[in-house]
Design an enzyme around this catalytic site. Structure first.
Site, PDB file in Angstrom:
ATOM      1  N   PRO A  11       0.790  -1.222   0.000  1.00  0.00           N
ATOM      2  CA  PRO A  11       0.000   0.000   0.000  1.00  0.00           C
ATOM      3  C   PRO A  11       0.828   1.282   0.000  1.00  0.00           C
ATOM      4  O   PRO A  11       1.823   1.392   0.706  1.00  0.00           O
ATOM      5  CB  PRO A  11      -0.832  -0.097   1.287  1.00  0.00           C
ATOM      6  CG  PRO A  11      -0.242  -1.198   2.076  1.00  0.00           C
ATOM      7  CD  PRO A  11       0.458  -2.112   1.120  1.00  0.00           C
ATOM      8  N   ASN A  12       0.357   2.195  -0.821  1.00  0.00           N
ATOM      9  CA  ASN A  12       0.895   3.555  -0.955  1.00  0.00           C
ATOM     10  C   ASN A  12       2.190   3.641  -1.751  1.00  0.00           C
ATOM     11  O   ASN A  12       2.619   4.742  -2.101  1.00  0.00           O
ATOM     12  CB  ASN A  12       1.067   4.225   0.419  1.00  0.00           C
ATOM     13  CG  ASN A  12      -0.257   4.413   1.122  1.00  0.00           C
ATOM     14  OD1 ASN A  12      -1.188   4.949   0.541  1.00  0.00           O
ATOM     15  ND2 ASN A  12      -0.366   3.937   2.351  1.00  0.00           N
ATOM     16  N   ARG A  19       5.513  11.936  -3.122  1.00  0.00           N
ATOM     17  CA  ARG A  19       5.224  12.416  -1.767  1.00  0.00           C
ATOM     18  C   ARG A  19       6.416  12.066  -0.904  1.00  0.00           C
ATOM     19  O   ARG A  19       7.120  11.102  -1.195  1.00  0.00           O
ATOM     20  CB  ARG A  19       4.008  11.650  -1.232  1.00  0.00           C
ATOM     21  CG  ARG A  19       2.858  12.498  -0.789  1.00  0.00           C
ATOM     22  CD  ARG A  19       1.762  11.618  -0.219  1.00  0.00           C
ATOM     23  NE  ARG A  19       2.215  10.776   0.892  1.00  0.00           N
ATOM     24  CZ  ARG A  19       1.461   9.819   1.448  1.00  0.00           C
ATOM     25  NH1 ARG A  19       0.267   9.567   1.000  1.00  0.00           N
ATOM     26  NH2 ARG A  19       1.927   9.106   2.456  1.00  0.00           N
ATOM     27  N   TYR A  24      11.560   8.861   1.202  1.00  0.00           N
ATOM     28  CA  TYR A  24      11.558   7.760   0.228  1.00  0.00           C
ATOM     29  C   TYR A  24      12.309   8.069  -1.072  1.00  0.00           C
ATOM     30  O   TYR A  24      12.414   7.196  -1.935  1.00  0.00           O
ATOM     31  CB  TYR A  24      10.109   7.364  -0.092  1.00  0.00           C
ATOM     32  CG  TYR A  24       9.349   6.899   1.136  1.00  0.00           C
ATOM     33  CD1 TYR A  24       9.676   5.700   1.778  1.00  0.00           C
ATOM     34  CD2 TYR A  24       8.318   7.663   1.684  1.00  0.00           C
ATOM     35  CE1 TYR A  24       9.006   5.279   2.905  1.00  0.00           C
ATOM     36  CE2 TYR A  24       7.631   7.250   2.817  1.00  0.00           C
ATOM     37  CZ  TYR A  24       7.985   6.058   3.424  1.00  0.00           C
ATOM     38  OH  TYR A  24       7.315   5.639   4.551  1.00  0.00           O
ATOM     39  N   ASN A  75       8.142  -5.516  -0.519  1.00  0.00           N
ATOM     40  CA  ASN A  75       7.981  -4.376   0.377  1.00  0.00           C
ATOM     41  C   ASN A  75       6.477  -4.251   0.593  1.00  0.00           C
ATOM     42  O   ASN A  75       5.765  -3.705  -0.261  1.00  0.00           O
ATOM     43  CB  ASN A  75       8.556  -3.103  -0.245  1.00  0.00           C
ATOM     44  CG  ASN A  75       8.446  -1.922   0.701  1.00  0.00           C
ATOM     45  OD1 ASN A  75       7.765  -1.994   1.731  1.00  0.00           O
ATOM     46  ND2 ASN A  75       9.109  -0.828   0.362  1.00  0.00           N
ATOM     47  N   ALA A  78       2.955  -0.694   4.998  1.00  0.00           N
ATOM     48  CA  ALA A  78       2.515  -0.719   6.396  1.00  0.00           C
ATOM     49  C   ALA A  78       1.984  -2.091   6.816  1.00  0.00           C
ATOM     50  O   ALA A  78       1.954  -2.396   8.016  1.00  0.00           O
ATOM     51  CB  ALA A  78       1.467   0.360   6.624  1.00  0.00           C
ATOM     52  N   GLU A  99      12.802  -9.421   2.247  1.00  0.00           N
ATOM     53  CA  GLU A  99      12.036  -8.226   2.641  1.00  0.00           C
ATOM     54  C   GLU A  99      12.830  -6.973   2.265  1.00  0.00           C
ATOM     55  O   GLU A  99      14.055  -6.941   2.438  1.00  0.00           O
ATOM     56  CB  GLU A  99      11.859  -8.287   4.164  1.00  0.00           C
ATOM     57  CG  GLU A  99      11.212  -7.081   4.782  1.00  0.00           C
ATOM     58  CD  GLU A  99      11.154  -7.173   6.318  1.00  0.00           C
ATOM     59  OE1 GLU A  99      11.964  -7.937   6.916  1.00  0.00           O
ATOM     60  OE2 GLU A  99      10.317  -6.485   6.904  1.00  0.00           O
ATOM     61  N   HIS A 101      12.793  -2.596   2.654  1.00  0.00           N
ATOM     62  CA  HIS A 101      12.224  -1.313   3.064  1.00  0.00           C
ATOM     63  C   HIS A 101      13.155  -0.207   2.587  1.00  0.00           C
ATOM     64  O   HIS A 101      14.374  -0.282   2.801  1.00  0.00           O
ATOM     65  CB  HIS A 101      12.038  -1.229   4.582  1.00  0.00           C
ATOM     66  CG  HIS A 101      11.048  -2.237   5.052  1.00  0.00           C
ATOM     67  ND1 HIS A 101       9.709  -2.102   4.797  1.00  0.00           N
ATOM     68  CD2 HIS A 101      11.215  -3.413   5.684  1.00  0.00           C
ATOM     69  CE1 HIS A 101       9.081  -3.174   5.278  1.00  0.00           C
ATOM     70  NE2 HIS A 101       9.978  -3.980   5.817  1.00  0.00           N
ATOM     71  N   ARG A 108      12.872   4.738  12.787  1.00  0.00           N
ATOM     72  CA  ARG A 108      11.669   5.578  12.701  1.00  0.00           C
ATOM     73  C   ARG A 108      10.761   5.313  13.915  1.00  0.00           C
ATOM     74  O   ARG A 108      11.214   4.859  14.947  1.00  0.00           O
ATOM     75  CB  ARG A 108      10.969   5.306  11.364  1.00  0.00           C
ATOM     76  CG  ARG A 108      11.854   5.680  10.149  1.00  0.00           C
ATOM     77  CD  ARG A 108      11.134   5.483   8.848  1.00  0.00           C
ATOM     78  NE  ARG A 108       9.982   6.367   8.731  1.00  0.00           N
ATOM     79  CZ  ARG A 108       9.053   6.238   7.775  1.00  0.00           C
ATOM     80  NH1 ARG A 108       9.157   5.281   6.861  1.00  0.00           N
ATOM     81  NH2 ARG A 108       8.037   7.072   7.731  1.00  0.00           N
TER      82      ARG A 108
HETATM   83  O1  CA2 Z   1      10.442   2.189   4.080  1.00  0.00           O
HETATM   84  C1  CA2 Z   1       9.641   1.479   3.469  1.00  0.00           C
HETATM   85  O2  CA2 Z   1       9.876   0.990   2.374  1.00  0.00           O
HETATM   86  C2  CA2 Z   1       8.258   1.226   4.061  1.00  0.00           C
HETATM   87  O3  CA2 Z   1       7.926  -0.143   3.832  1.00  0.00           O
HETATM   88  C3  CA2 Z   1       7.292   2.116   3.320  1.00  0.00           C
HETATM   89  C4  CA2 Z   1       5.876   1.964   3.846  1.00  0.00           C
HETATM   90  C5  CA2 Z   1       5.847   2.259   5.356  1.00  0.00           C
HETATM   91  O4  CA2 Z   1       4.556   2.101   5.866  1.00  0.00           O
HETATM   92  C6  CA2 Z   1       6.809   1.300   6.091  1.00  0.00           C
HETATM   93  O5  CA2 Z   1       6.779   1.561   7.474  1.00  0.00           O
HETATM   94  C7  CA2 Z   1       8.225   1.471   5.562  1.00  0.00           C
HETATM   95  C8  CA2 Z   1       4.907   2.785   2.997  1.00  0.00           C
HETATM   96  C9  CA2 Z   1       5.006   4.275   3.234  1.00  0.00           C
HETATM   97  C10 CA2 Z   1       4.125   5.075   2.339  1.00  0.00           C
HETATM   98  O6  CA2 Z   1       4.550   5.005   0.991  1.00  0.00           O
HETATM   99  C11 CA2 Z   1       4.779   6.138   0.308  1.00  0.00           C
HETATM  100  C12 CA2 Z   1       5.900   6.213  -0.459  1.00  0.00           C
HETATM  101  C13 CA2 Z   1       6.160   7.346  -1.159  1.00  0.00           C
HETATM  102  C14 CA2 Z   1       5.335   8.389  -1.108  1.00  0.00           C
HETATM  103  C15 CA2 Z   1       4.224   8.300  -0.335  1.00  0.00           C
HETATM  104  C16 CA2 Z   1       3.933   7.170   0.372  1.00  0.00           C
END
Ligand code: CA2
Length: 146
Positions: A11-12, A19, A24, A75, A78, A99, A101, A108
């Site tokens: 997700p996301n 964003r 990221y 990945n 959340a 995995e 991230h 964090r």
């Molecule tokens: O660091 C990572 O890759 C995460 O898996 C990213 C997830 C977060 O919930 C994990 O804790 C760590 C997703 C974050 C939201 O994704 C976005 C990425 C870019 C822009 C907006 C949102």
């Protein structure tokens, strides 16, 4: 016959590069998927990249990997921190599970420190930005050769 890897993003992550670039980076999901396919060609892997915002869809794709014997680079966003269902789907895979991230989840918020995926993955690449996906594919090869 070449080995297959499913690169799954949760997700996301479709919003990558649009964003929160300070967390990221600027690469988009299309950029990441192109990097993975190119690295797969170098490594002799058939790489198939998919993204979903839906837990059940991700689980269906993990089941597909179970049936086909594909490795998974995942990945799960959340869901990493919440989904016992994804953990249960991954645990039965016999091929490597790595995995990924982009950010360092351990540096964090505390709620990101627990990874259900990490409890069953064979390896993890954490906090190396989007280059972590490429490293994860190399880890898949190393695990298959070990
Ligand atoms: O660091 C990572 O890759 C995460 O898996 C990213 C997830 C977060 O919930 C994990 O804790 C760590 C997703 C974050 C939201 O994704 C976005 C990425 C870019 C822009 C907006 C949102």
């Amino acid at each position: 016959m070449s080995r297959s890897v499913l690169v799954l993003n949760g997700p996301n992550l479709n919003l990558l590069g649009r964003r929160d670039p300070e967390v990221y980076g600027n690469a988009t999901l299309d950029d990441v998927e192109a990097m993975c396919v190119a690295e797969g060609e170098r490594l002799g892997l058939q790489v198939d990249c998919r993204q979903s915002n839906h837990e059940g869809q991700l689980i269906d794709w993990i089941h597909e990997a179970f049936e086909s014997g594909a490795a998974v680079v995942g990945n799960f966003g959340a869901y990493t921190h919440t989904s016992i269902a994804i953990m249960d789907a991954l645990v039965v895979l016999t091929a490597p599970v790595v995995e990924v991230h982009i950010s360092d989840i351990h540096a964090r918020e505390e709620f990101r420190h627990l990874s259900y995926v990490g409890k069953v993955a064979d390896a993890a690449v954490i906090g190396k930005g989007v280059d972590g996906y490429v490293e994860a594919l190399r880890q898949v090869v190393a695990l298959w050769e070990s």
